[in-house]
Design a protein around this motif. Sequence first.
Motif, PDB file in Angstrom:
ATOM      1  N   ALA A 288       0.826  -1.208   0.000  1.00 50.80           N
ATOM      2  CA  ALA A 288       0.000   0.000   0.000  1.00 50.80           C
ATOM      3  C   ALA A 288       0.861   1.259   0.000  1.00 50.80           C
ATOM      4  N   ARG A 289       1.952   1.240   0.748  1.00 53.65           N
ATOM      5  CA  ARG A 289       2.848   2.398   0.826  1.00 53.65           C
ATOM      6  C   ARG A 289       3.515   2.658  -0.530  1.00 53.65           C
ATOM      7  N   THR A 290       3.975   1.585  -1.167  1.00 52.96           N
ATOM      8  CA  THR A 290       4.609   1.702  -2.484  1.00 52.96           C
ATOM      9  C   THR A 290       3.595   2.177  -3.526  1.00 52.96           C
ATOM     10  N   MET A 291       2.390   1.603  -3.472  1.00 51.62           N
ATOM     11  CA  MET A 291       1.321   1.985  -4.390  1.00 51.62           C
ATOM     12  C   MET A 291       0.955   3.455  -4.224  1.00 51.62           C
ATOM     13  N   HIS A 292       0.868   3.892  -2.970  1.00 46.07           N
ATOM     14  CA  HIS A 292       0.479   5.272  -2.676  1.00 46.07           C
ATOM     15  C   HIS A 292       1.534   6.256  -3.190  1.00 46.07           C
ATOM     16  N   LEU A 293       2.793   5.888  -3.028  1.00 46.45           N
ATOM     17  CA  LEU A 293       3.887   6.747  -3.487  1.00 46.45           C
ATOM     18  C   LEU A 293       3.838   6.936  -4.997  1.00 46.45           C
ATOM     19  N   ALA A 294       3.802   5.839  -5.738  1.00 40.43           N
ATOM     20  CA  ALA A 294       3.809   5.920  -7.201  1.00 40.43           C
ATOM     21  C   ALA A 294       2.535   6.578  -7.732  1.00 40.43           C
ATOM     22  N   ALA A 295       1.381   6.158  -7.195  1.00 40.35           N
ATOM     23  CA  ALA A 295       0.094   6.678  -7.683  1.00 40.35           C
ATOM     24  C   ALA A 295      -0.076   8.161  -7.399  1.00 40.35           C
ATOM     25  N   SER A 296       0.496   8.642  -6.289  1.00 35.86           N
ATOM     26  CA  SER A 296       0.338  10.060  -5.952  1.00 35.86           C
ATOM     27  C   SER A 296       1.050  10.954  -6.970  1.00 35.86           C
ATOM     28  N   TYR A 297       2.271  10.568  -7.363  1.00 38.32           N
ATOM     29  CA  TYR A 297       3.017  11.393  -8.324  1.00 38.32           C
ATOM     30  C   TYR A 297       2.513  11.206  -9.750  1.00 38.32           C
ATOM     31  N   TRP A 298       2.133   9.971 -10.102  1.00 35.79           N
ATOM     32  CA  TRP A 298       1.506   9.750 -11.401  1.00 35.79           C
ATOM     33  C   TRP A 298       0.178  10.497 -11.477  1.00 35.79           C
ATOM     34  N   GLY A 299      -0.592  10.443 -10.387  1.00 32.30           N
ATOM     35  CA  GLY A 299      -1.876  11.147 -10.350  1.00 32.30           C
ATOM     36  C   GLY A 299      -1.699  12.642 -10.512  1.00 32.30           C
ATOM     37  N   PHE A 300      -0.689  13.190  -9.853  1.00 31.12           N
ATOM     38  CA  PHE A 300      -0.409  14.626  -9.954  1.00 31.12           C
ATOM     39  C   PHE A 300      -0.110  15.030 -11.396  1.00 31.12           C
ATOM     40  N   VAL A 301       0.749  14.271 -12.066  1.00 37.27           N
ATOM     41  CA  VAL A 301       1.108  14.572 -13.455  1.00 37.27           C
ATOM     42  C   VAL A 301      -0.092  14.382 -14.383  1.00 37.27           C
ATOM     43  N   LEU A 302      -0.786  13.261 -14.240  1.00 36.38           N
ATOM     44  CA  LEU A 302      -1.918  12.948 -15.128  1.00 36.38           C
ATOM     45  C   LEU A 302      -3.076  13.924 -14.950  1.00 36.38           C
ATOM     46  N   MET A 303      -3.369  14.290 -13.701  1.00 38.03           N
ATOM     47  CA  MET A 303      -4.452  15.251 -13.458  1.00 38.03           C
ATOM     48  C   MET A 303      -4.099  16.627 -13.993  1.00 38.03           C
ATOM     49  N   SER A 304      -2.827  16.985 -13.918  1.00 38.05           N
ATOM     50  CA  SER A 304      -2.377  18.266 -14.464  1.00 38.05           C
ATOM     51  C   SER A 304      -2.492  18.273 -15.983  1.00 38.05           C
ATOM     52  N   ILE A 305      -2.128  17.157 -16.632  1.00 38.90           N
ATOM     53  CA  ILE A 305      -2.284  17.040 -18.083  1.00 38.90           C
ATOM     54  C   ILE A 305      -3.757  17.099 -18.457  1.00 38.90           C
ATOM     55  N   HIS A 306      -4.583  16.407 -17.682  1.00 42.37           N
ATOM     56  CA  HIS A 306      -6.043  16.424 -17.896  1.00 42.37           C
ATOM     57  C   HIS A 306      -6.577  17.857 -17.824  1.00 42.37           C
ATOM     58  N   LEU A 307      -6.089  18.612 -16.858  1.00 39.07           N
ATOM     59  CA  LEU A 307      -6.486  20.019 -16.734  1.00 39.07           C
ATOM     60  C   LEU A 307      -6.016  20.801 -17.955  1.00 39.07           C
ATOM     61  N   GLY A 308      -4.809  20.506 -18.426  1.00 35.23           N
ATOM     62  CA  GLY A 308      -4.287  21.169 -19.617  1.00 35.23           C
ATOM     63  C   GLY A 308      -5.104  20.868 -20.855  1.00 35.23           C
ATOM     64  N   PHE A 309      -5.615  19.641 -20.957  1.00 34.12           N
ATOM     65  CA  PHE A 309      -6.464  19.259 -22.086  1.00 34.12           C
ATOM     66  C   PHE A 309      -7.749  20.081 -22.132  1.00 34.12           C
ATOM     67  N   HIS A 310      -8.191  20.554 -20.945  1.00 36.97           N
ATOM     68  CA  HIS A 310      -9.428  21.335 -20.857  1.00 36.97           C
ATOM     69  C   HIS A 310      -9.159  22.812 -20.544  1.00 36.97           C
ATOM     70  N   TRP A 311      -7.909  23.238 -20.693  1.00 32.58           N
ATOM     71  CA  TRP A 311      -7.533  24.603 -20.344  1.00 32.58           C
ATOM     72  C   TRP A 311      -8.209  25.638 -21.227  1.00 32.58           C
ATOM     73  N   SER A 312      -8.556  25.260 -22.453  1.00 30.84           N
ATOM     74  CA  SER A 312      -9.251  26.191 -23.353  1.00 30.84           C
ATOM     75  C   SER A 312     -10.597  26.612 -22.771  1.00 30.84           C
ATOM     76  N   MET A 313     -11.240  25.711 -22.008  1.00 32.11           N
ATOM     77  CA  MET A 313     -12.507  26.046 -21.339  1.00 32.11           C
ATOM     78  C   MET A 313     -12.270  27.095 -20.258  1.00 32.11           C
TER      79      MET A 313
END
Length: 228
Positions: free
Chosen positions: A106-131
């Motif tokens: 769980a600790r390893t999963m949380h570490l990797a998923a938190s940073y991947w989530g941060f990058v992916l959510m930021s890209i997702h926001l960028g995809f909708h930045w025109s809105m």
Amino acid sequence: MKLKIKMGIDLLMTALLLCLMAYQVTGQKLHEWFGTGMLVLFLLHNILNIRWYGSLFKGKYTLLRAMQTLINISVLISMLCLGFSGIVLSRHIFAGLPIQGPMATARTMHLAASYWGFVLMSIHLGFHWSMVLGLFRRLWSRKKTPATFVWLMRFIAIFIAGYGAYCFHKENIVSYMFLKQEFVFFDFEQSAVSVFAGYITMMGLWVFIGFYTVKGLRKITSQSRRKE
């Protein structure tokens, strides 16, 4: 009304994402509360956008649509991993629940998923930045935005993305994403302003990349259609 609710939820999620990354500022208990709030908002976000899941197997997939779908599904997976690992690791909010799991995994999963989530959510926001830009244009009282202001904003965006790339490298985020380093060494003496500024610019980097990726792909698509 529904659009305003969606925008409000997305704004809160963005703020919570930054607070979640700033663990050395918030501490364990607040981190758990912010994480719980993020999970609830994420579920609401998906409920409000439930029609997107129904359209997954409909229509033609362009390169842009395929990329957006890949990012969205990746965000979903990272959030599910964060939700599960966060509950298992909880010392406060979910500590009293009869939920058990492998702590090391769980600790390893949380570490990797938190940073991947941060990058992916930021890209997702960028995809909708025109809105987001469209919303600001509607709030802007003038009919036409001055060219000087537009270029100033572009310069600021490039500066933020550049500094974000520097912070991303300095904080060695890639090593956490690919688990080359399985423990995060937080600098608890770093000021809150410095921590948040770093993560805001790192988010700005991936928003910048996401936004201009969409612009580039739309331009390529429109040019290919003209040739046809």
